[in-house]
Design a protein around this motif. Structure first.
Motif, PDB file in Angstrom:
ATOM      1  N   ARG A 379       0.828  -1.216   0.000  1.00  0.00           N
ATOM      2  CA  ARG A 379       0.000   0.000   0.000  1.00  0.00           C
ATOM      3  C   ARG A 379       0.859   1.261   0.000  1.00  0.00           C
ATOM      4  O   ARG A 379       0.526   2.248  -0.658  1.00  0.00           O
ATOM      5  CB  ARG A 379      -0.917  -0.006   1.227  1.00  0.00           C
ATOM      6  N   GLU A 380       1.983   1.219   0.742  1.00  0.00           N
ATOM      7  CA  GLU A 380       2.863   2.386   0.765  1.00  0.00           C
ATOM      8  C   GLU A 380       3.424   2.665  -0.624  1.00  0.00           C
ATOM      9  O   GLU A 380       3.485   3.818  -1.074  1.00  0.00           O
ATOM     10  CB  GLU A 380       3.994   2.135   1.764  1.00  0.00           C
ATOM     11  N   GLU A 381       3.789   1.604  -1.331  1.00  0.00           N
ATOM     12  CA  GLU A 381       4.305   1.778  -2.688  1.00  0.00           C
ATOM     13  C   GLU A 381       3.222   2.321  -3.620  1.00  0.00           C
ATOM     14  O   GLU A 381       3.480   3.201  -4.448  1.00  0.00           O
ATOM     15  CB  GLU A 381       4.818   0.432  -3.206  1.00  0.00           C
ATOM     16  N   GLN A 382       1.976   1.822  -3.474  1.00  0.00           N
ATOM     17  CA  GLN A 382       0.875   2.316  -4.311  1.00  0.00           C
ATOM     18  C   GLN A 382       0.592   3.792  -4.050  1.00  0.00           C
ATOM     19  O   GLN A 382       0.380   4.574  -4.977  1.00  0.00           O
ATOM     20  CB  GLN A 382      -0.380   1.478  -4.050  1.00  0.00           C
ATOM     21  N   ILE A 383       0.579   4.189  -2.770  1.00  0.00           N
ATOM     22  CA  ILE A 383       0.335   5.601  -2.431  1.00  0.00           C
ATOM     23  C   ILE A 383       1.431   6.487  -3.015  1.00  0.00           C
ATOM     24  O   ILE A 383       1.179   7.580  -3.540  1.00  0.00           O
ATOM     25  CB  ILE A 383       0.242   5.762  -0.904  1.00  0.00           C
ATOM     26  N   ARG A 385       3.207   5.903  -5.679  1.00  0.00           N
ATOM     27  CA  ARG A 385       3.004   6.003  -7.131  1.00  0.00           C
ATOM     28  C   ARG A 385       1.905   7.004  -7.470  1.00  0.00           C
ATOM     29  O   ARG A 385       2.034   7.796  -8.404  1.00  0.00           O
ATOM     30  CB  ARG A 385       2.642   4.629  -7.697  1.00  0.00           C
ATOM     31  N   VAL A 386       0.804   6.955  -6.708  1.00  0.00           N
ATOM     32  CA  VAL A 386      -0.309   7.883  -6.964  1.00  0.00           C
ATOM     33  C   VAL A 386       0.136   9.324  -6.763  1.00  0.00           C
ATOM     34  O   VAL A 386      -0.183  10.219  -7.557  1.00  0.00           O
ATOM     35  CB  VAL A 386      -1.500   7.538  -6.047  1.00  0.00           C
ATOM     36  N   MET A 387       0.890   9.590  -5.694  1.00  0.00           N
ATOM     37  CA  MET A 387       1.346  10.956  -5.432  1.00  0.00           C
ATOM     38  C   MET A 387       2.300  11.433  -6.523  1.00  0.00           C
ATOM     39  O   MET A 387       2.237  12.576  -6.979  1.00  0.00           O
ATOM     40  CB  MET A 387       2.024  11.014  -4.059  1.00  0.00           C
ATOM     41  N   HIS A 388       3.198  10.555  -6.979  1.00  0.00           N
ATOM     42  CA  HIS A 388       4.119  10.940  -8.051  1.00  0.00           C
ATOM     43  C   HIS A 388       3.363  11.251  -9.335  1.00  0.00           C
ATOM     44  O   HIS A 388       3.641  12.242 -10.027  1.00  0.00           O
ATOM     45  CB  HIS A 388       5.128   9.814  -8.285  1.00  0.00           C
ATOM     46  N   ALA A 389       2.375  10.401  -9.670  1.00  0.00           N
ATOM     47  CA  ALA A 389       1.601  10.631 -10.894  1.00  0.00           C
ATOM     48  C   ALA A 389       0.800  11.925 -10.805  1.00  0.00           C
ATOM     49  O   ALA A 389       0.702  12.693 -11.771  1.00  0.00           O
ATOM     50  CB  ALA A 389       0.676   9.448 -11.151  1.00  0.00           C
ATOM     51  N   THR A 390       0.210  12.206  -9.630  1.00  0.00           N
ATOM     52  CA  THR A 390      -0.570  13.439  -9.455  1.00  0.00           C
ATOM     53  C   THR A 390       0.317  14.673  -9.589  1.00  0.00           C
ATOM     54  O   THR A 390      -0.043  15.664 -10.243  1.00  0.00           O
ATOM     55  CB  THR A 390      -1.251  13.427  -8.081  1.00  0.00           C
ATOM     56  N   ALA A 391       1.487  14.615  -8.971  1.00  0.00           N
ATOM     57  CA  ALA A 391       2.404  15.754  -9.069  1.00  0.00           C
ATOM     58  C   ALA A 391       2.856  15.968 -10.515  1.00  0.00           C
ATOM     59  O   ALA A 391       2.963  17.101 -11.000  1.00  0.00           O
ATOM     60  CB  ALA A 391       3.611  15.524  -8.162  1.00  0.00           C
ATOM     61  N   GLY A 392       3.102  14.875 -11.242  1.00  0.00           N
ATOM     62  CA  GLY A 392       3.503  15.009 -12.643  1.00  0.00           C
ATOM     63  C   GLY A 392       2.410  15.620 -13.495  1.00  0.00           C
ATOM     64  O   GLY A 392       2.660  16.493 -14.332  1.00  0.00           O
ATOM     65  N   MET A 393       1.154  15.182 -13.295  1.00  0.00           N
ATOM     66  CA  MET A 393       0.037  15.740 -14.063  1.00  0.00           C
ATOM     67  C   MET A 393      -0.152  17.220 -13.744  1.00  0.00           C
ATOM     68  O   MET A 393      -0.396  18.041 -14.636  1.00  0.00           O
ATOM     69  CB  MET A 393      -1.242  14.956 -13.740  1.00  0.00           C
ATOM     70  N   TYR A 394      -0.016  17.597 -12.461  1.00  0.00           N
ATOM     71  CA  TYR A 394      -0.156  19.004 -12.070  1.00  0.00           C
ATOM     72  C   TYR A 394       0.925  19.852 -12.728  1.00  0.00           C
ATOM     73  O   TYR A 394       0.683  20.964 -13.204  1.00  0.00           O
ATOM     74  CB  TYR A 394      -0.092  19.111 -10.553  1.00  0.00           C
ATOM     75  N   GLY A 395       2.146  19.313 -12.782  1.00  0.00           N
ATOM     76  CA  GLY A 395       3.229  20.053 -13.430  1.00  0.00           C
ATOM     77  C   GLY A 395       2.985  20.239 -14.918  1.00  0.00           C
ATOM     78  O   GLY A 395       3.255  21.304 -15.475  1.00  0.00           O
TER      79      GLY A 395
END
Length: 434
Positions: A379-383, A385-395
């Motif tokens: 779950r920690e790895e999944q969270i 990944r989600v945070m990295h993807a969200t930050a990339g989309m925002y950028g």
């Protein structure tokens, strides 16, 4: 024609009325009648005169009454007309006041509407300005997306080609997997058939064991355990020379190709449940380093060919112990009884059951700990990944739309003050992709 007659009221004599006799009477009667008629005519004339006078008086009174009524009607009509004129004047004045008030209200409403219209026009102007800004940003965004699509078209085609090749490989692998699965199913069917045959052979071996025990030890009680119930396959109640019960042996029959250590724990549980002194497993497959028979973890294990001598030995031992116990009855104190219980098989069985239960609980607890730790890490790895993807989309969006994209507090804090190395990597990715 006979002459008329009259009767005297005094003497009742009939008197003929002759013309000479009746003439004076007729004349007198005629004069009297004429007199009465003249009097009646005079009375009638007098009455007619009175009636005419009354009619004249009534006519005159009627004329006077009509004049009075007409005068009354005229005066009442004038009064009503005056009142109605007054009421009409008041109504007109009230309507005029109401119209003036309505006019004032309409004037005030027009002023309010003009103010609201001015505000609405101002808001519409602001909305149109924002709409133009959004349209400009959208056109710029569409242009950027189109450029990126064109740039990624070649890569997409290459990826599609690779996916097609991989699809062919997958189909081949699927066929191979299907063949392997069918082979496994065939092997499973064979195993089930062999298992059914082994089960039948095991039941035959159980019956042979019961028959052997009944033949060798006719005085003992051999109790088969019904199928589906715990307690081994058979219980042998050992009867001594004097008919006393000396102990119980629990027998378990196995006829498989391989030995299983799980049989030992199960038979020990059945032994404790049956309160048996000795537990024996009869099996063609024996544990390692056991050739004919031996004690393994408190359970006797033997081959079918050595069942008879082992049964004789164990039975003889139980009879000797039973006789010794019977001889010492009545001489033991409570301390000796407690010592005998602590050194006897029942206490050992109960302690073994407690130890086995705690061991099983400890193993289950260790397994649960490992599973939970593994799940937490996943779950920690999944969270992450989600945070990295969200930050990339925002950028990406911030690089395309600029300041028109509102700031996201959590992501801005991560970009300004990264608390750990993972967030720093995410921010580096945002900067590179932007």
């Amino acid at each position: 024609m006979s002459e008329p007659t009259i009767i005297c009221p005094s003497c009742k004599a009939e008197i003929k009325l002759t013309e000479s006799l009746a003439a004076p009477l007729l004349e007198s009667t005629r004069r009297d009648y004429e007199k009465r008629l003249a009097q009646k005519d005079a009375d009638t004339a007098k009455r007619e005169a009175e009636i005419r006078l009354r009619e004249e008086a009534v006519t005159k009174a009627k004329e006077q009454l009509d004049e009075q009524v007409a005068e009354k009607v005229r005066s009442e009509r004038n009064r009503i007309a005056a009142e109605e004129a007054k009421k009409a004047k008041l109504a007109v004045q009230s309507d005029l006041d109401q119209k003036v008030k309505e006019l004032e209200d309409l004037t005030e409403l027009m002023k309010e509407r003009e103010a609201k219209l001015a505000e609405a026009q101002k808001a519409q102007a602001d909305l149109l300005r924002k709409q133009r800004e959004l349209d400009d940003a959208k056109r710029e965004f569409d242009l950027t997306v189109e450029k990126r699509v064109q740039e990624g078209l070649a890569a997409t085609r290459e990826q599609a080609k690779k996916e097609a090749e991989e699809g062919l490989k997958l189909k081949v692998l699927e066929k191979e997997q299907t063949i392997a699965s069918m082979q496994k199913q065939i092997e499973e069917l064979k195993r089930k058939a062999e298992q059914g045959s082994q089960q039948l052979q095991g039941e035959v071996q159980e019956l042979e064991l019961e028959a052997l025990l009944r033949t060798k030890f006719p005085r003992d009680t051999i109790e088969p355990v019904p199928k589906g119930e715990h307690g081994g396959d058979a219980l042998q109640r050992v009867i001594g020379p004097n008919g006393q019960l000396c102990g119980t042996i629990i027998w378990e029959s196995k006829r498989t190709k391989n030995w299983s250590d799980g049989w030992l724990a199960k038979l020990r549980e059945d032994q404790r449940a049956a309160k048996a002194e000795i537990a024996v497993i009869v099996s063609h497959s024996l544990p390692k380093d056991v050739e004919t028979f031996d004690v393994v973890e408190g359970v006797w294990v033997t081959h079918p060919k050595t069942v008879s001598p082992l049964a004789h030995t164990l039975r003889h031992t139980l009879i000797e112990v039973g006789c010794a116990r019977q001889a010492s009855e009545g001489q033991q104190t409570k301390t000796e009884m407690i010592y005998q219980y602590l050194t006897g098989p029942r206490f050992r069985h109960r302690v073994e059951a407690i130890v086995e239960a705690f061991s099983t609980m400890q193993e289950d607890l260790d397994k649960e700990k490992k599973a939970i730790i593994k799940q937490w890490a996943k779950r920690e790895e999944q969270i992450e990944r989600v945070m990295h993807a969200t930050a990339g989309m925002y950028g990406d969006l911030q690089g395309i739309a600029g300041k028109t994209i509102q700031e996201i507090e959590g992501l801005e804090l991560r970009a300004l003050n990264p608390p750990d190395s993972h967030q720093s990597d995410a921010n580096d990715r945002v900067g590179n992709e932007g």
